[in-house]
Design a protein around this motif. Structure first.
Motif, PDB file in Angstrom:
ATOM      1  N   MET A   1      22.083 -30.148 -13.065  1.00  0.00           N
ATOM      2  CA  MET A   1      21.791 -31.311 -12.231  1.00  0.00           C
ATOM      3  C   MET A   1      22.963 -31.519 -11.277  1.00  0.00           C
ATOM      4  SD  MET A   1      20.155 -34.077 -14.939  1.00  0.00           S
ATOM      5  CE  MET A   1      21.732 -34.321 -15.763  1.00  0.00           C
ATOM      6  N   ASP A   2      22.663 -31.689  -9.994  1.00  0.00           N
ATOM      7  CA  ASP A   2      23.719 -31.754  -8.971  1.00  0.00           C
ATOM      8  C   ASP A   2      23.310 -32.780  -7.925  1.00  0.00           C
ATOM      9  OD1 ASP A   2      25.617 -31.352  -7.007  1.00  0.00           O
ATOM     10  OD2 ASP A   2      25.538 -29.164  -7.120  1.00  0.00           O
ATOM     11  N   ASN A   3      24.158 -33.786  -7.707  1.00  0.00           N
ATOM     12  CA  ASN A   3      23.867 -34.747  -6.632  1.00  0.00           C
ATOM     13  C   ASN A   3      24.931 -34.731  -5.541  1.00  0.00           C
ATOM     14  OD1 ASN A   3      26.018 -36.076  -7.800  1.00  0.00           O
ATOM     15  ND2 ASN A   3      24.909 -37.974  -8.263  1.00  0.00           N
ATOM     16  N   GLY A   4      25.743 -33.683  -5.513  1.00  0.00           N
ATOM     17  CA  GLY A   4      26.776 -33.570  -4.499  1.00  0.00           C
ATOM     18  C   GLY A   4      28.071 -34.257  -4.857  1.00  0.00           C
ATOM     19  N   ILE A   5      28.056 -35.141  -5.833  1.00  0.00           N
ATOM     20  CA  ILE A   5      29.258 -35.810  -6.307  1.00  0.00           C
ATOM     21  C   ILE A   5      29.759 -35.126  -7.572  1.00  0.00           C
ATOM     22  CG2 ILE A   5      30.217 -37.991  -7.144  1.00  0.00           C
ATOM     23  CD1 ILE A   5      28.045 -39.419  -5.536  1.00  0.00           C
ATOM     24  N   LEU A   6      28.845 -34.834  -8.457  1.00  0.00           N
ATOM     25  CA  LEU A   6      29.186 -34.119  -9.681  1.00  0.00           C
ATOM     26  C   LEU A   6      28.049 -33.176 -10.020  1.00  0.00           C
ATOM     27  CD1 LEU A   6      28.513 -36.149 -12.899  1.00  0.00           C
ATOM     28  CD2 LEU A   6      27.863 -37.036 -10.669  1.00  0.00           C
ATOM     29  N   GLN A   7      28.369 -32.253 -10.888  1.00  0.00           N
ATOM     30  CA  GLN A   7      27.400 -31.261 -11.334  1.00  0.00           C
ATOM     31  C   GLN A   7      27.456 -31.224 -12.865  1.00  0.00           C
ATOM     32  OE1 GLN A   7      27.880 -26.699 -11.004  1.00  0.00           O
ATOM     33  NE2 GLN A   7      26.823 -27.279  -9.115  1.00  0.00           N
TER      34      GLN A   7
ATOM     35  N   GLN B   1      35.304 -33.371  -8.680  1.00  0.00           N
ATOM     36  CA  GLN B   1      36.557 -33.480  -7.930  1.00  0.00           C
ATOM     37  C   GLN B   1      37.440 -32.245  -8.049  1.00  0.00           C
ATOM     38  OE1 GLN B   1      35.991 -35.616  -5.544  1.00  0.00           O
ATOM     39  NE2 GLN B   1      38.080 -36.341  -5.688  1.00  0.00           N
ATOM     40  N   GLY B   2      36.838 -31.094  -7.909  1.00  0.00           N
ATOM     41  CA  GLY B   2      37.603 -29.853  -7.925  1.00  0.00           C
ATOM     42  C   GLY B   2      37.941 -29.343  -9.311  1.00  0.00           C
TER      43      GLY B   2
ATOM     44  N   ILE C   1      41.837 -40.699 -18.895  1.00  0.00           N
ATOM     45  CA  ILE C   1      42.356 -40.487 -17.546  1.00  0.00           C
ATOM     46  C   ILE C   1      43.096 -39.163 -17.495  1.00  0.00           C
ATOM     47  CG2 ILE C   1      44.034 -41.292 -15.834  1.00  0.00           C
ATOM     48  CD1 ILE C   1      43.372 -44.145 -16.687  1.00  0.00           C
ATOM     49  N   CYS C   2      42.761 -38.387 -16.497  1.00  0.00           N
ATOM     50  CA  CYS C   2      43.499 -37.168 -16.152  1.00  0.00           C
ATOM     51  C   CYS C   2      44.439 -37.516 -15.010  1.00  0.00           C
ATOM     52  CB  CYS C   2      42.514 -36.075 -15.734  1.00  0.00           C
ATOM     53  SG  CYS C   2      43.255 -34.649 -14.915  1.00  0.00           S
ATOM     54  N   ALA C   3      45.711 -37.141 -15.124  1.00  0.00           N
ATOM     55  CA  ALA C   3      46.703 -37.515 -14.114  1.00  0.00           C
ATOM     56  C   ALA C   3      46.694 -36.587 -12.906  1.00  0.00           C
ATOM     57  CB  ALA C   3      48.094 -37.553 -14.737  1.00  0.00           C
ATOM     58  N   ASP C   4      46.353 -35.327 -13.105  1.00  0.00           N
ATOM     59  CA  ASP C   4      46.438 -34.354 -12.014  1.00  0.00           C
ATOM     60  C   ASP C   4      45.240 -33.408 -12.038  1.00  0.00           C
ATOM     61  OD1 ASP C   4      47.321 -32.846  -9.910  1.00  0.00           O
ATOM     62  OD2 ASP C   4      48.749 -31.661 -11.105  1.00  0.00           O
ATOM     63  N   PRO C   5      44.276 -33.653 -11.143  1.00  0.00           N
ATOM     64  CA  PRO C   5      44.168 -34.775 -10.203  1.00  0.00           C
ATOM     65  C   PRO C   5      43.774 -36.052 -10.921  1.00  0.00           C
ATOM     66  CG  PRO C   5      42.179 -33.451 -10.107  1.00  0.00           C
ATOM     67  CD  PRO C   5      43.115 -32.741 -11.046  1.00  0.00           C
ATOM     68  N   PRO C   6      44.015 -37.229 -10.295  1.00  0.00           N
ATOM     69  CA  PRO C   6      43.695 -38.494 -10.957  1.00  0.00           C
ATOM     70  C   PRO C   6      42.179 -38.693 -11.071  1.00  0.00           C
ATOM     71  CG  PRO C   6      44.986 -38.867  -8.950  1.00  0.00           C
ATOM     72  CD  PRO C   6      44.637 -37.428  -8.992  1.00  0.00           C
ATOM     73  N   VAL C   7      41.664 -38.457 -12.268  1.00  0.00           N
ATOM     74  CA  VAL C   7      40.227 -38.515 -12.527  1.00  0.00           C
ATOM     75  C   VAL C   7      40.009 -39.271 -13.829  1.00  0.00           C
ATOM     76  CG1 VAL C   7      38.246 -37.116 -13.258  1.00  0.00           C
ATOM     77  CG2 VAL C   7      39.561 -36.452 -11.243  1.00  0.00           C
ATOM     78  N   GLY C   8      38.973 -40.092 -13.858  1.00  0.00           N
ATOM     79  CA  GLY C   8      38.624 -40.818 -15.067  1.00  0.00           C
ATOM     80  C   GLY C   8      37.274 -40.394 -15.611  1.00  0.00           C
ATOM     81  N   PHE C   9      37.203 -40.297 -16.941  1.00  0.00           N
ATOM     82  CA  PHE C   9      35.941 -40.020 -17.652  1.00  0.00           C
ATOM     83  C   PHE C   9      35.655 -41.225 -18.528  1.00  0.00           C
ATOM     84  CE2 PHE C   9      33.399 -38.717 -21.200  1.00  0.00           C
ATOM     85  CZ  PHE C   9      32.547 -37.734 -20.727  1.00  0.00           C
TER      86      PHE C   9
END
Length: 664
Positions: free
Chosen positions: A35-41, A57-58, A240-248
Motif C-alpha cells: 500500500m502506497d500513498n506517496g507519503i509512506l509505503q 522519509q528515506g 523517536i528516531c533521531a537521525d533522521p528525526p522520525v516518529g513511530f
C-alpha cells in the motif's frame, strides 16, 4: 517554526514535502502486498497479512530487518484448550491463508487477510475465523488496522489469554521511547538483556544491566512491566528516531474493544524497541480474566481500528516536537471516532450507535443529609452482570465516561446491544449497578435522569486508613535498592515503578511486623504499600501479621460493628482477621485464597478491586486503648504473595445519621 499546510491527517510538525500523487496505490505481488500513498509505503506478506516493511522519509524499513518477516509487525494471541491450568498457552501469530481487496480507489485502500477455521485444524490453531484488515487513506501519514474474531457453530471450547498487535522496530534507529509526558526516555538496546550484558533477576522479564553497550545504562533494571499503563491512558505511545528525526506512534482512539474497563493495566512500549496494542491480557488480573468460551458458544468482536502514525522534522528541530505532534494527532483521531471509512459491516458508524446521559448522586447520610454529587465518578455500560463485574468482563464492549463536578455524565458512540450500567466513585467504597438493563438501538438518545448510589455503610466511621480510590499509591513506597533502579522513576510521581520494592519490607521490619496506631500513625509514612511475605533466608518466606491499634471510648457489646477491607490487589493470598487475640482459631474472618494478579512483581499499585465487609461482634472489643485488629496474610512460599490495601474503615453500630462527619 514553519507549520506545514498538509492534509488533516498529517501532523502540524511534519516538514517533508508531499509528492504529487494521484492517490493511494495498491500493488499485489506473489508474496507481498504493498500500500502506497506517496507519503509512506506499507508492505504486507501475502497471504499471511504480516507487516514486513514500512518505508518512510528515506528510511527503507522502520521495522527490524534482522528479524524474519513474520516477526516484525503482526497480530497475535495466546490460547489454550479448556482445563489447562495457569495463564500460559500457545502463541498463535495469526498467519492468514487468504487475501482479498475490499476497497481500492484513489482515496482509500482496504485489504483483508483471513484465516477460516474448520475441524481439520482442531488443536492446531485457535477455533476462530479471523479477519485482519489494513487501511491506507490518501494524504494520511499512517495506516489503520483492525481485526474481526468470530466463533461459530459446533466449534470446540477454548481459552484466550492475550490478544494484541505488535511492532518490532529497527533497533539501530529507534532509541527514545515516549508513553506519557512524564514517562519518556532513552532506553537500552535489546542486546543489553542478553547473557553477558544482562543478569536475569527474580523472573525473566527483569534484567539488571551489568555490561550494556552504552555505559550510561549500567546498573539499571530493565523490565517491560515498568512501562505498563491504565487502559484509559493508552491513547498514544511510541518511539523517536533521531537521525533522521522520525516518529513511530500507535494511536488508540477508543478503548471500547479492550477488556476489563478503563483501569485495566496493559503493556505499551518497551525495550525492543517494541510497540504494542493490547486488547486483552491477563496481566494484573491473572486467571480471573482468561477469555473462556464454551462449546458452540457464538461470539464475534471487532478489535480496533488503531492508527499507526508517522511524523518527521527537519534536522534542526527538537525531536520531542514529534511527541507533541503525535498528541495532537491523537486528539484528531479521538474526535473522528467512530471512523466512517472502515468497510466492514461489523464496525458501526456514528449514526448506527447510541448515546446515554444522566447524573449520578451519592447518598451517605453519615456524611451529609443531602445528596452528594458523584464528582469524577466512572460511569460505564458493559455486558450485563453483577455490580463490579465489568472489571473481569472480556467478551463484549465497554463504554465509559467521567462525571463532572455536578455528577453529570455523557456516554456516546455506544454500539447497539443490551448492557448494564455500572459506576464507581472515587472517595467512596464499593460498586454501583443500575437496577435495569439498558438496550441501545441505532440512533438512540437516552436520558436516564438522576441515579443514586448508596455506598456500603452501617454506622459512623470510628477510624479509617487510606483513601478509597482503588489504588495503594497513598501509602508508604520506599526508595529502591540502589542496586536495582530505573532512572526514569527517580523523583517521579510513580515511584512504585521500581524493581525489588517488596524486599524493602523485611529491611524495615526485620523481626516484627508493621504496627499502626490510629490517631498517631500516618498512613503515608507508616503503612507499607503492600502486605508482603518476609524473607527469612535466601530461599524461604513467611506470612506476615499487621496490627491496627486503636481506642474506643465506648463499647456496645450487644451490637455489631463493621470492618470494611477494600483491597487494591491480591496475589495468591489468604487474608485473615482476628480481634484482640492473634491466636484465635478459626479467625473471625478469612478471605480464602484470592488473587493471581502478580501486581507486586509487576511494579503496579493496583490490580483487581476487592471489597470485604466483616461483621465484628461488639463483645470482642474492650473500652479504652487496648484494641487491636490483626491482619494476617497467611500464605508464604514466594516474595510476590501478598495484598495491597486500598482503604480500611471501622464503623460503629448504627446511629441516627447526622451531618457532622467528614469521613467517607
Amino acid at each position: 517554526m514553519k507549520i506545514s499546510e498538509g492534509p488533516a491527517h498529517v501532523g502540524c510538525f511534519i516538514f517533508f514535502l508531499l509528492p504529487m500523487v494521484s492517490g493511494v496505490q495498491l500493488q499485489v505481488q506473489d508474496k507481498h502486498v504493498v500500500m502506497d500513498n506517496g507519503i509512506l509505503q506499507v508492505t504486507l506478506s501475502n497471504p499471511e497479512g504480516i507487516v514486513t516493511g514500512i518505508q518512510f522519509q528515506g528510511i527503507d524499513n522502520l521495522l527490524e530487518v534482522r528479524n524474519a518477516e513474520y516477526d516484525r509487525g503482526y497480530w497475535d494471541l495466546v490460547w489454550s484448550k479448556p482445563g489447562k491450568k495457569g495463564t500460559k498457552g500457545t502463541l498463535d501469530r495469526i498467519e492468514a491463508t487468504n487475501f482479498t481487496v475490499i476497497v481500492e480507489n484513489e482515496e482509500q485502500v482496504e485489504v483483508s487477510f483471513t484465516r477460516l477455521w474448520n475441524s481439520s485444524l482442531e488443536g492446531q490453531v485457535v477455533p476462530l475465523n479471523i479477519d485482519k484488515r489494513f487501511i491506507m487513506l490518501h494524504g494520511s501519514s499512517g495506516f489503520y488496522t483492525y481485526a474481526i474474531f468470530e466463533h461459530l457453530g459446533e466449534w470446540p471450547a477454548f481459552n484466550i489469554d492475550n490478544i494484541r498487535m505488535a511492532f518490532k522496530l529497527n533497533k539501530d534507529k529507534f532509541h527514545f521511547m515516549s508513553i506519557a509526558d512524564n514517562r519518556q526516555r532513552l532506553v537500552p538496546l535489546p542486546d543489553d538483556r542478553l547473557p553477558g550484558r544482562g543478569q536475569v533477576l527474580a523472573y525473566p522479564e527483569a534484567v539488571l544491566l551489568v555490561n550494556p553497550v552504552e555505559p550510561e545504562f549500567k546498573g539499571e533494571v530493565d523490565d517491560k512491566y515498568l512501562y505498563s499503563c491504565k487502559s484509559q491512558d493508552i491513547r498514544v505511545h511510541g518511539w523517536i528516531c533521531a537521525d533522521p528525526p522520525v516518529g513511530f506512534w500507535q494511536i488508540t482512539p477508543s478503548i471500547e474493544s479492550r477488556s476489563a474497563g478503563p483501569l485495566k493495566q496493559y503493556l505499551a512500549s518497551h525495550v525492543g524497541p517494541t510497540s504494542l496494542a493490547l486488547f486483552h491480557s491477563v496481566h494484573y488480573s491473572g486467571a480471573d480474566l482468561i477469555l473462556r468460551f464454551g462449546h458452540s458458544e457464538p461470539w464475534k468482536k471487532v478489535f480496533g481500528p488503531i492508527f499507526i502514525y508517522l511524523n518527521s522534522l527537519s534536522n534542526e528541530d527538537d525531536p520531542l516536537l514529534l511527541w507533541e505532534d503525535a498528541k495532537q494527532q491523537m486528539i484528531f483521531e479521538v474526535q473522528s471516532w467512530p471512523y466512517d471509512f472502515p468497510a466492514s459491516k461489523d464496525f458501526p458508524q456514528s449514526d448506527q450507535r447510541g448515546t446515554l446521559h444522566g447524573r449520578l448522586l451519592v447518598e451517605d447520610r453519615y456524611i451529609n443529609m443531602d445528596y452528594i454529587a458523584a464528582n469524577g465518578a466512572y460511569v460505564g455500560l458493559a455486558p450485563p452482570g453483577n455490580a463490579g463485574s465489568w472489571q473481569r468482563e472480556c467478551k463484549g464492549y465497554q463504554f465509559w465516561a467521567r462525571a463532572n463536578a455536578d455528577g453529570y455524565f455523557y456516554i456516546d458512540h455506544i454500539r447497539t446491544g443490551n448492557y448494564s450500567l455500572y459506576a464507581f466513585v472515587p472517595g467512596f467504597i464499593g460498586d454501583y449497578k443500575y437496577d435495569f438493563n439498558i438496550t441501545i438501538i441505532e440512533g438512540s438518545y437516552i436520558d436516564i435522569g438522576d441515579l443514586v448510589y448508596k455506598p456500603p455503610r452501617n454506622g459512623p466511621t470510628l477510624w479509617e486508613i487510606g483513601i478509597p480510590d482503588r489504588y495503594a499509591a497513598e501509602f508508604y513506597v520506599p526508595d529502591p535498592d540502589p542496586k536495582y533502579i530505573n532512572k526514569l522513576y527517580v523523583n517521579h510521581t510513580d515511584r512504585y515503578r521500581q524493581y525489588g520494592l517488596w524486599e524493602r519490607y523485611a529491611e524495615l521490619y526485620p523481626d516484627e511486623d508493621l504496627i499502626y496506631i490510629v490517631n498517631q500513625s500516618d498512613y503515608r509514612k507508616d503503612w507499607f504499600f503492600a502486605q508482603v511475605t518476609r524473607k527469612k533466608d535466601n530461599q524461604t518466606y513467611e506470612g506476615t501479621t499487621w496490627q491496627i491499634k486503636f481506642e474506643l471510648d465506648n463499647v456496645n457489646e450487644s451490637a455489631v460493628y463493621k470492618l470494611r477491607l477494600a483491597l487494591a490487589s491480591a496475589h495468591v493470598s489468604v487474608l485473615q482477621v482476628r480481634i484482640n487475640d492473634p491466636s484465635t482459631e478459626p479467625p473471625l474472618f478469612s478471605t480464602g485464597q484470592i488473587g493471581k494478579e502478580n501486581t507486586i512483581a509487576r511494579h503496579g499499585i493496583y490490580g483487581l478491586y476487592w471489597l470485604f465487609n466483616v461483621d465484628v461482634p461488639g463483645a470482642l472489643f474492650v473500652k479504652g486503648n487496648n484494641n487491636t485488629i490483626y491482619l494476617t496474610q497467611a500464605l508464604s512460599g514466594s516474595p510476590f504473595r501478598g495484598v495491597m490495601y486500598d482503604y480500611i474503615r471501622l464503623e460503629g453500630p448504627p446511629l441516627p445519621p447526622c451531618n457532622s462527619s467528614n469521613n467517607n
